[in-house]
Each structure stands twice: as C-alpha cells, then as structure tokens.
Motif scaffolding. Structure first.
Motif, PDB file in Angstrom:
ATOM      1  N   ILE A   1      25.349  57.012  20.529  1.00 63.34           N
ATOM      2  CA  ILE A   1      26.370  56.130  21.118  1.00 63.34           C
ATOM      3  C   ILE A   1      26.380  54.792  20.399  1.00 63.34           C
ATOM      4  O   ILE A   1      27.433  54.282  20.022  1.00 63.34           O
ATOM      5  N   ARG A   2      25.188  54.212  20.196  1.00 63.49           N
ATOM      6  CA  ARG A   2      25.093  52.909  19.541  1.00 63.49           C
ATOM      7  C   ARG A   2      25.661  52.945  18.122  1.00 63.49           C
ATOM      8  O   ARG A   2      26.421  52.073  17.728  1.00 63.49           O
TER       9      ARG A   2
ATOM     10  N   GLY B   1      29.471  51.661  17.062  1.00 65.17           N
ATOM     11  CA  GLY B   1      29.472  51.104  15.716  1.00 65.17           C
ATOM     12  C   GLY B   1      29.478  49.594  15.657  1.00 65.17           C
ATOM     13  O   GLY B   1      30.115  49.001  14.803  1.00 65.17           O
ATOM     14  N   GLY B   2      28.790  48.941  16.594  1.00 64.70           N
ATOM     15  CA  GLY B   2      28.697  47.485  16.573  1.00 64.70           C
ATOM     16  C   GLY B   2      29.912  46.758  17.117  1.00 64.70           C
ATOM     17  O   GLY B   2      30.070  45.566  16.882  1.00 64.70           O
ATOM     18  N   GLU B   3      30.768  47.435  17.839  1.00 60.85           N
ATOM     19  CA  GLU B   3      31.957  46.794  18.398  1.00 60.85           C
ATOM     20  C   GLU B   3      31.593  45.826  19.517  1.00 60.85           C
ATOM     21  O   GLU B   3      30.480  45.811  20.002  1.00 60.85           O
ATOM     22  N   ARG B   4      32.587  45.063  19.952  1.00 58.95           N
ATOM     23  CA  ARG B   4      32.411  44.061  21.003  1.00 58.95           C
ATOM     24  C   ARG B   4      31.864  44.660  22.291  1.00 58.95           C
ATOM     25  O   ARG B   4      32.080  45.831  22.586  1.00 58.95           O
ATOM     26  N   ALA B   5      31.191  43.853  23.076  1.00 58.31           N
ATOM     27  CA  ALA B   5      30.574  44.303  24.327  1.00 58.31           C
ATOM     28  C   ALA B   5      31.613  44.834  25.311  1.00 58.31           C
ATOM     29  O   ALA B   5      31.406  45.877  25.930  1.00 58.31           O
TER      30      ALA B   5
ATOM     31  N   ARG C   1      19.735  51.330  25.390  1.00 54.89           N
ATOM     32  CA  ARG C   1      18.668  50.311  25.351  1.00 54.89           C
ATOM     33  C   ARG C   1      17.381  50.918  24.795  1.00 54.89           C
ATOM     34  O   ARG C   1      16.681  50.305  24.002  1.00 54.89           O
ATOM     35  N   PHE C   2      17.083  52.142  25.212  1.00 54.97           N
ATOM     36  CA  PHE C   2      15.911  52.865  24.720  1.00 54.97           C
ATOM     37  C   PHE C   2      15.986  53.014  23.200  1.00 54.97           C
ATOM     38  O   PHE C   2      15.023  52.721  22.481  1.00 54.97           O
ATOM     39  N   ALA C   3      17.135  53.439  22.697  1.00 55.72           N
ATOM     40  CA  ALA C   3      17.312  53.594  21.254  1.00 55.72           C
ATOM     41  C   ALA C   3      17.247  52.251  20.523  1.00 55.72           C
ATOM     42  O   ALA C   3      16.792  52.180  19.381  1.00 55.72           O
TER      43      ALA C   3
END
Length: 143
Positions: free
Chosen positions: A14-15, A20-24, A56-58
């Motif tokens: 997912i991350r 891919g680093g998109e906005r929150a 969060r784990f990843a």
C-alpha cells in the motif's frame, strides 16, 4: 507468523505501490476505499484502521530480513501494541521481551502501562546497561 508477514507485505505494498508518497488526504481516501473493497472480498481483517496499522508496521520495519524473524516470534496483536510506541529503543525492548517471554497482548499492554522499560533502565544503571542485556537476548530488530 504467516499473518504477521502477510500484513507487513500488504502495508508495504500500500505504501509503495498504491500511495506512492502521495498526500495524506489522498492516502486516507484511497485506504478507505481499499479497506471497503478488501473487507467485502476477504472479510473483517482489512478495516481501514487495520490497513493503517499494516502501513505503519511496514514503515517502522522496512527491511524484510528484520521482519521475518520478528514475525516468527510475535503475534499481530503484539505488533499492534508496539506500534503505539514512538521510541524505537523502547519498542524494540518490549517486542524483544514479548518474543522471549511469549507474552500475550494483555501481558504486553500491562508491562507497557507498568513502565517496565523505564524501571529496567533505572535498575540497569542507564540505557547502556539495558542495551547490553538486550544484545545478549537478541533484539527485536534482529541485531
């Protein structure tokens, strides 16, 4: 251990691949839709809250070589309890002892609430004494 590895893989995917680093804000909406789709297809283990835990784990353990031995020793509920701890040393301390002593989620929560980490640091004469003991047991980060 398979569940822990599966959830880590989902969080990493997912991350990296979905967000891919998109906005929150964009991420929240995507994860919410994804949670609905996964829950419909696979059942209740894929709620939005749980997907954020997986992510969060990843984030906290990005290396599969570290996660794999960790997954073999801990349950997902133990990992979830540790995710709320921001300090890496403290988190590793609790996960190391949870794995070594085979603590349940309830026991782990009681040890965190009882400030075992802080009391152990005081008893060992500071962080260095504690780190030596953790090294002798093998820490949660695989070192």
């Amino acid at each position: 251990s398979e569940l822990v590895m599966l959830y880590w893989s989902i969080g990493r995917r997912i991350r990296e691949d979905v967000l891919g680093g998109e906005r929150a804000e964009y991420g929240k909406a995507v994860v919410k839709r994804l949670a609905e789709q996964l829950t419909e297809r696979y059942g209740r283990g894929y709620s939005g809250r749980n997907l954020f835990r997986m992510m969060r784990f990843a984030e906290l353990w990005p290396d599969e070589r570290i996660v794999s031995p960790l997954a073999a020793q801990l349950t997902w509920t133990n990992v979830c309890e540790a995710l709320s701890i921001n300090d890496q040393r403290k988190r590793d301390f609790y996960l190391t002892f949870a794995a070594h002593e085979r603590w349940s989620k309830r026991t782990l929560r009681a040890q965190i609430d009882g400030k075992l980490y802080e009391r152990t640091i005081d008893a060992r004469g500071g962080v260095n004494g504690l780190e030596a003991e953790l090294a002798a047991r093998g820490t949660a980060d695989g070192t």
